[in-house]
Write a protein that holds these residues in place. Sequence first.
Motif, PDB file in Angstrom:
ATOM      1  N   UNK A 115       0.823  -1.216   0.000  1.00 58.64           N
ATOM      2  CA  UNK A 115       0.000   0.000   0.000  1.00 58.64           C
ATOM      3  C   UNK A 115       0.856   1.263   0.000  1.00 58.64           C
ATOM      4  N   UNK A 116       2.072   1.183   0.560  1.00 55.00           N
ATOM      5  CA  UNK A 116       2.932   2.363   0.621  1.00 55.00           C
ATOM      6  C   UNK A 116       3.365   2.836  -0.756  1.00 55.00           C
ATOM      7  N   UNK A 117       3.278   1.962  -1.756  1.00 49.51           N
ATOM      8  CA  UNK A 117       3.698   2.309  -3.109  1.00 49.51           C
ATOM      9  C   UNK A 117       2.505   2.488  -4.038  1.00 49.51           C
ATOM     10  N   UNK A 118       1.318   2.576  -3.439  1.00 49.98           N
ATOM     11  CA  UNK A 118       0.094   2.800  -4.194  1.00 49.98           C
ATOM     12  C   UNK A 118      -0.653   4.002  -3.631  1.00 49.98           C
ATOM     13  N   UNK A 134      -1.929   4.660   2.636  1.00 46.58           N
ATOM     14  CA  UNK A 134      -0.616   4.569   1.994  1.00 46.58           C
ATOM     15  C   UNK A 134       0.422   5.380   2.772  1.00 46.58           C
ATOM     16  N   UNK A 135       0.041   6.573   3.216  1.00 52.64           N
ATOM     17  CA  UNK A 135       0.957   7.415   3.976  1.00 52.64           C
ATOM     18  C   UNK A 135       1.277   6.778   5.324  1.00 52.64           C
ATOM     19  N   UNK A 136       0.264   6.235   5.987  1.00 53.41           N
ATOM     20  CA  UNK A 136       0.499   5.568   7.262  1.00 53.41           C
ATOM     21  C   UNK A 136       1.372   4.343   7.118  1.00 53.41           C
ATOM     22  N   UNK A 137       1.184   3.583   6.044  1.00 56.11           N
ATOM     23  CA  UNK A 137       2.020   2.402   5.806  1.00 56.11           C
ATOM     24  C   UNK A 137       3.463   2.803   5.530  1.00 56.11           C
TER      25      UNK A 137
END
Length: 318
Positions: free
Chosen positions: A54-57, A285-288
């Motif tokens: 999710x961090x890259x999406x 995504x930002x939190x991940x």
Amino acid sequence: MSILTARKPKQPDINKVKLTKKEFNRQWVLILIAAIYVIYGIIFYYLPLAGWIMAFQNFKMKTGFSSPWVGLDKFKFLFRPNSIFLRVVRNTFCMGAINLVSSFITAIGFAILLSEVKNELFKRGIQTISYMPHFLSWIIVCAIVHDSLSSEGVINEILMNLHFVEKPIMFFAHTKYFWAIVAISNVWKETGFNAIIYLAAITSIDPALYEAASIDGAGRFQKMLYVTLPSIRPTIMILLLINIGNVLNAGFEVQYILGNDVIISVSQTIDIFVLKYGISQSDYSLGTAAGIFKTVVSMILIVVCNYIAKKTGDERLF
């Protein structure tokens, strides 16, 4: 003309195979229990790592893992100049380091001093009382701390009665007090419990070492300095390496409960940032990405400190 001979396949050692089967039949209960914990670890610790994608999406609940890719955009957003996250990392690291140093020093010192008490009844009473705060919820501890440090709390009453201050100190309205409040709260809550393992290490020290030190004319302080501390050094190093990886786990409850908008510049940690921007604002995504940064830094700290311990000849994790 050389003749190439095929290497014969290595035959299994029948005795070892029999021994393995025998050991399995004898310890199958322990193997079953271990397998349950291994499966538990895989399900709840390793499978969730797939969520790092999710961090890259630009992750949205409607599209799930088929959300559009954004690469490192979330990480760039976190570490842009004058970013809030940089301040959050500073707060987390500083509070984590202060908590680590203060808790280690107090726990070791308390264990050594408690081991010097000769009256067993008094010693057990003090030990029991000291680790009782560990079992209190942080909500209760924060309520006690907040009431004690309020303008009409016991701390201000004592300071005013002793004429150290003329008017109450607003502890939660000034940024300079917050990190000390967190450290003292952590020490009060965890010192007794953290000292248990050091007390166990001290009780395993050979009494002959103290007798030899007494013959050489060493006093109680010298015995603590030259016998007790070197003897529990391996325990100290192992626990230090383990806890160094938790430096960025500076806490969530105490900062979230005691913090306010006035001191948010020093009270916000990475965990609060993830809650505020990652969950409350649905920017998963930002939190991940923030969580990945926290994990990677913790792993680097453990590896580097373990390497330093290996080079210095101290106890290490691997």
